[in-house]
Design an enzyme around this catalytic site. Structure first.
Site: not given
Length: 151
Positions: A110, A122
């Protein structure tokens, strides 16, 4: 500044927690407690934590849970002043290799919807958006973007 060739990545130990707490407090408004890290290292058999050292100083850490064929990044933090030097990327790549070696096929995490720097990292490593967790962060109610990557 840290150069990649001078940063050592290794498993975290109990004796690292004092330095990890400095990184934790520099990175998060609601930091984990010392007890949380101790519990992860001692009692959580699914957990593995790694630190990045520059000289004798811990400048980053990352935690992962590997459960059967799924891995979940619990946290990733880089000490203020060392960000922007690919330390977080190098550390996360190492953790992803560890998860794969332990049998994980996917990795999830998350990230705050407003944290564009982290989301870009990411995405660079292949993570894709997988959904939103509404009001995930207790300090301000910010949503979390769930991201996944296949290994």
């Amino acid at each position: 500044m840290a150069q990649l060739e001078t940063v050592n990545i290794r498993p975290m130990t109990i004796s690292d927690i004092d330095q990890v707490m400095i990184v934790e407090h520099s990175a998060f408004d609601v930091p984990w407690s010392r007890n949380a890290f101790e519990n992860e290292l001692v009692n959580n058999h699914f957990a593995a934590y790694f630190v990045a050292e520059y000289g004798q100083k811990i400048i980053a850490y990352c935690g992962v849970w590997v459960i059967v064929d799924e891995a979940h990044i619990t946290n990733l933090a880089v000490l203020d002043g060392y960000r922007g030097n690919k330390v977080g990327e190098t550390l996360l790549r190492k953790v992803m290799l560890y998860a794969r070696a332990k049998g994980a096929r996917t990795v999830s995490l998350e990230v705050r919807v407003g944290n564009d720097i982290a989301k870009n990292l990411y995405r660079k490593l292949g993570f894709r958006s997988g959904g939103i967790r509404k009001n995930y962060y207790s300090n301000n109610g910010e949503d979390a973007l769930v991201m996944w990557v296949r290994l």
